[in-house]
Design a protein around this motif. Structure first.
Motif, PDB file in Angstrom:
ATOM      1  N   THR A   1       0.892  -1.550   0.308  1.00 33.86           N
ATOM      2  CA  THR A   1       0.175   0.399  -0.498  1.00 33.86           C
ATOM      3  C   THR A   1       0.709   1.060  -0.272  1.00 33.86           C
ATOM      4  O   THR A   1       1.640   1.340   0.648  1.00 33.86           O
ATOM      5  N   THR A   2       0.467   2.706  -0.521  1.00 34.89           N
ATOM      6  CA  THR A   2       0.759   3.591  -0.603  1.00 34.89           C
ATOM      7  C   THR A   2       0.173   4.684   0.014  1.00 34.89           C
ATOM      8  O   THR A   2       0.673   5.487   0.409  1.00 34.89           O
ATOM      9  N   ARG A   3      -0.938   4.124   1.221  1.00 33.17           N
ATOM     10  CA  ARG A   3      -1.882   4.712   1.676  1.00 33.17           C
ATOM     11  C   ARG A   3      -2.856   4.346   2.658  1.00 33.17           C
ATOM     12  O   ARG A   3      -2.813   2.647   2.840  1.00 33.17           O
ATOM     13  N   TRP A   4      -2.421   4.259   4.259  1.00 29.76           N
ATOM     14  CA  TRP A   4      -3.536   4.215   5.017  1.00 29.76           C
ATOM     15  C   TRP A   4      -4.269   5.748   5.749  1.00 29.76           C
ATOM     16  O   TRP A   4      -3.966   6.324   6.200  1.00 29.76           O
TER      17      TRP A   4
ATOM     18  N   VAL B   1       1.996  -1.524  14.999  1.00 26.64           N
ATOM     19  CA  VAL B   1       1.828  -2.485  14.163  1.00 26.64           C
ATOM     20  C   VAL B   1       1.861  -1.485  13.328  1.00 26.64           C
ATOM     21  O   VAL B   1       2.859  -1.460  12.176  1.00 26.64           O
ATOM     22  N   THR B   2       1.217  -1.569  13.009  1.00 26.23           N
ATOM     23  CA  THR B   2       0.420  -0.680  11.552  1.00 26.23           C
ATOM     24  C   THR B   2       1.716   0.717  10.925  1.00 26.23           C
ATOM     25  O   THR B   2       2.099   0.269   9.960  1.00 26.23           O
ATOM     26  N   LEU B   3       2.156   1.195  11.888  1.00 24.73           N
ATOM     27  CA  LEU B   3       2.504   2.388  11.635  1.00 24.73           C
ATOM     28  C   LEU B   3       3.814   1.659  11.224  1.00 24.73           C
ATOM     29  O   LEU B   3       4.663   2.474  10.396  1.00 24.73           O
ATOM     30  N   PRO B   4       4.666   1.668  12.421  1.00 26.53           N
ATOM     31  CA  PRO B   4       5.903   1.038  12.165  1.00 26.53           C
ATOM     32  C   PRO B   4       6.321   0.555  10.983  1.00 26.53           C
ATOM     33  O   PRO B   4       6.956   0.098  10.358  1.00 26.53           O
ATOM     34  N   GLU B   5       5.370  -0.914  10.109  1.00 30.67           N
ATOM     35  CA  GLU B   5       5.723  -1.725   9.996  1.00 30.67           C
ATOM     36  C   GLU B   5       5.262  -1.061   8.342  1.00 30.67           C
ATOM     37  O   GLU B   5       5.849  -1.262   7.264  1.00 30.67           O
ATOM     38  N   CYS B   6       4.708  -0.103   7.951  1.00 33.89           N
ATOM     39  CA  CYS B   6       4.092   0.938   6.597  1.00 33.89           C
ATOM     40  C   CYS B   6       5.207   1.427   6.352  1.00 33.89           C
ATOM     41  O   CYS B   6       5.807   1.268   5.125  1.00 33.89           O
ATOM     42  N   VAL B   7       5.829   1.688   7.641  1.00 32.03           N
ATOM     43  CA  VAL B   7       7.494   2.845   7.393  1.00 32.03           C
ATOM     44  C   VAL B   7       8.429   2.054   6.935  1.00 32.03           C
ATOM     45  O   VAL B   7       8.947   2.386   6.153  1.00 32.03           O
ATOM     46  N   LEU B   8       8.335   0.840   7.511  1.00 34.29           N
ATOM     47  CA  LEU B   8       9.395   0.428   7.298  1.00 34.29           C
ATOM     48  C   LEU B   8       9.089  -0.501   5.571  1.00 34.29           C
ATOM     49  O   LEU B   8      10.061  -0.889   4.855  1.00 34.29           O
ATOM     50  N   GLU B   9       7.709  -0.797   4.999  1.00 30.91           N
ATOM     51  CA  GLU B   9       7.638  -1.203   3.745  1.00 30.91           C
ATOM     52  C   GLU B   9       8.530  -0.374   3.152  1.00 30.91           C
ATOM     53  O   GLU B   9       8.654  -0.157   1.868  1.00 30.91           O
ATOM     54  N   ALA B  10       7.904   1.153   3.334  1.00 28.04           N
ATOM     55  CA  ALA B  10       7.931   2.313   2.632  1.00 28.04           C
ATOM     56  C   ALA B  10       9.971   2.700   2.310  1.00 28.04           C
ATOM     57  O   ALA B  10      10.698   2.347   0.825  1.00 28.04           O
ATOM     58  N   GLN B  11      10.463   2.492   3.537  1.00 31.96           N
ATOM     59  CA  GLN B  11      11.172   2.626   3.209  1.00 31.96           C
ATOM     60  C   GLN B  11      12.286   1.239   2.585  1.00 31.96           C
ATOM     61  O   GLN B  11      13.053   1.390   1.734  1.00 31.96           O
TER      62      GLN B  11
ATOM     63  N   ARG C   1      11.588   2.651  -1.586  1.00 29.19           N
ATOM     64  CA  ARG C   1      11.759   3.661  -1.373  1.00 29.19           C
ATOM     65  C   ARG C   1      10.611   3.830  -1.926  1.00 29.19           C
ATOM     66  O   ARG C   1      10.863   4.717  -3.677  1.00 29.19           O
ATOM     67  N   ARG C   2       9.708   3.904  -2.086  1.00 27.39           N
ATOM     68  CA  ARG C   2       8.565   4.622  -2.069  1.00 27.39           C
ATOM     69  C   ARG C   2       8.010   5.718  -0.887  1.00 27.39           C
ATOM     70  O   ARG C   2       8.123   5.554   0.119  1.00 27.39           O
ATOM     71  N   SER C   3       6.571   6.467  -1.798  1.00 29.04           N
ATOM     72  CA  SER C   3       6.339   7.224  -0.877  1.00 29.04           C
ATOM     73  C   SER C   3       5.028   6.009   0.068  1.00 29.04           C
ATOM     74  O   SER C   3       4.248   5.686  -0.094  1.00 29.04           O
ATOM     75  N   LEU C   4       4.416   7.365   0.883  1.00 26.65           N
ATOM     76  CA  LEU C   4       4.120   6.655   2.078  1.00 26.65           C
ATOM     77  C   LEU C   4       2.700   8.231   2.457  1.00 26.65           C
ATOM     78  O   LEU C   4       2.954   8.668   2.616  1.00 26.65           O
ATOM     79  N   THR C   5       1.473   7.649   2.165  1.00 26.67           N
ATOM     80  CA  THR C   5       0.509   8.704   2.253  1.00 26.67           C
ATOM     81  C   THR C   5      -0.243   7.759   4.215  1.00 26.67           C
ATOM     82  O   THR C   5      -0.806   7.012   3.800  1.00 26.67           O
ATOM     83  N   MET C   6      -0.433   8.789   5.425  1.00 30.93           N
ATOM     84  CA  MET C   6      -1.184   8.225   5.953  1.00 30.93           C
ATOM     85  C   MET C   6      -1.516   9.178   6.539  1.00 30.93           C
ATOM     86  O   MET C   6      -1.305  10.186   7.330  1.00 30.93           O
ATOM     87  N   LYS C   7      -3.050   8.297   7.586  1.00 28.89           N
ATOM     88  CA  LYS C   7      -4.418  10.062   7.484  1.00 28.89           C
ATOM     89  C   LYS C   7      -5.243   9.198   8.737  1.00 28.89           C
ATOM     90  O   LYS C   7      -5.310   7.876   9.143  1.00 28.89           O
ATOM     91  N   ILE C   8      -4.637   9.525  10.065  1.00 28.63           N
ATOM     92  CA  ILE C   8      -5.238   8.968  11.500  1.00 28.63           C
ATOM     93  C   ILE C   8      -6.001   9.934  11.619  1.00 28.63           C
ATOM     94  O   ILE C   8      -5.747  10.651  12.203  1.00 28.63           O
ATOM     95  N   ASP C   9      -7.135   9.475  12.216  1.00 26.96           N
ATOM     96  CA  ASP C   9      -8.502  10.171  13.553  1.00 26.96           C
ATOM     97  C   ASP C   9      -8.710   8.866  14.126  1.00 26.96           C
ATOM     98  O   ASP C   9      -9.035   7.882  14.670  1.00 26.96           O
ATOM     99  N   ILE C  10      -8.713   9.729  14.919  1.00 22.81           N
ATOM    100  CA  ILE C  10      -8.372   9.220  17.134  1.00 22.81           C
ATOM    101  C   ILE C  10      -9.256  10.822  17.565  1.00 22.81           C
ATOM    102  O   ILE C  10      -9.482  11.413  17.366  1.00 22.81           O
TER     103      ILE C  10
END
Length: 318
Positions: free
Chosen positions: A113-116, A129-139, A142-151
């Motif tokens: 994924t490129t967004r979450w 889990v989600t935030l660090p793993e998504c960041v690790l996969e993006a690294q 070598r791609r961009s990642l967009t995350m929108k967090i609603d808490i």
């Protein structure tokens, strides 16, 4: 008026011809039966062979009509079956998940994924889990990642109280820790700190944090490939909606509208955090974001927030 009358008569003629073609077998059978019957009445000496032949002709016409009707019914059944199949397919747009299937679905969703988009209570699983793993996969890729967090908004004591009460209704969570208002606020603050910390370490990461004044009962995780809907109790059934289903698009709009009604934090104004943030850095960070900590929070409380932000444990790990 003069032109519409001929048109109406023409339509009626066309309809009559079409009806006659559709029911030609029945018309033939009736016509033959009437002719033979009249001839038999008018001429008592009619040859029996003629009557028998006419009878066979009528029976043949009826059999032909029966076969034609059967073909029509089969066509109708196939059309109805196709409609039923489409209805079942639409119902199958939601797939149920249970047990280890939930974690596996999240893992697959994170892989490419490129967004979450996340909407939930305090984002404990998101931080762990989600935030660090998504960041690790993006690294790795070598791609961009967009995350929108609603808490929920940790500065809103009313919503924090409502959320803590809701979570406590079902007893302790998987980590056996009680949900109090203080814990709820710390967890939400920790998600803000974690989002800022990760954003500062990956230039291709774009993170938006939105703070809501409504306590949610469900969690939504939306990736490029699917939408996963979970509850606080992992023993309950979760739901997965694939991207090519209409419900996926509906929730994209729903989650967008939810964020539009929440308070958005501008993480570009965030204070730079060290690899191991200090208490003072976190206090300054939250002050700069317009989300100051309550006066009752001690340095030890801030230390708890830092631990929850960077060393959160998966609450559903067995």
């Amino acid at each position: 008026m003069t032109s519409s009358a001929p048109q109406g008569a023409g339509r009626r003629l066309e309809e009559a011809i079409a009806w006659a073609v559709r029911n030609l077998d029945g018309i033939v059978a009736i016509a033959v039966a009437l002719v033979v019957g009249l001839m038999d009445v008018l001429n008592q000496n009619m040859d029996d062979n003629v009557v028998s032949g006419a009878t066979l002709l009528v029976l043949a016409a009826l059999v032909y009509g029966s076969l034609t009707e059967r073909r029509r019914r089969m066509a109708d059944i196939r059309a109805a079956s196709a409609g039923t199949s489409r209805a079942i397919e639409d119902l199958a747009m939601v797939r149920t998940l249970s047990g280890a299937e939930v974690a596996l679905a999240h893992e697959r969703a994170r892989r490419t994924t490129t967004r979450w988009v996340f909407k939930g209570g305090t984002g404990t699983y998101l931080r762990a889990v989600t935030l660090p793993e998504c960041v690790l996969e993006a690294q790795r890729q070598r791609r961009s990642l967009t995350m929108k967090i609603d808490i929920i908004n940790p500065a809103d004591e009313q919503v924090c109280t409502a959320y803590a009460r809701f979570r406590s209704t079902f007893g302790p969570g998987p980590d056996d820790a009680q949900w109090t208002v203080e814990r709820t606020r710390k967890e939400a603050y920790a998600t803000v700190v974690a989002a800022s910390w990760h954003r500062q370490r990956l230039d291709t990461l774009e993170v938006d944090v939105h703070l809501s004044s409504v306590a949610p009962a469900l969690r939504f995780d939306l990736s490029d490939s699917c939408l996963i809907i979970t509850q606080d109790d992992p023993s309950r059934v979760s739901l997965c909606v694939e991207r090519d289903r209409p419900l996926y698009d509906y929730y994209v709009t729903e989650l967008h509208q939810s964020r539009e009604q929440a308070v958005k934090l501008d993480l570009r104004e965030a204070v730079r955090l060290a690899d191991e943030p200090t208490v003072d850095e976190v206090r300054r960070l939250l002050d700069r974001l317009g989300l100051p900590l309550p006066p009752s929070f001690t340095d030890r409380d801030v230390g708890d927030i830092i631990d929850k932000a960077l060393r959160a444990e998966n609450p559903y790990r067995r």
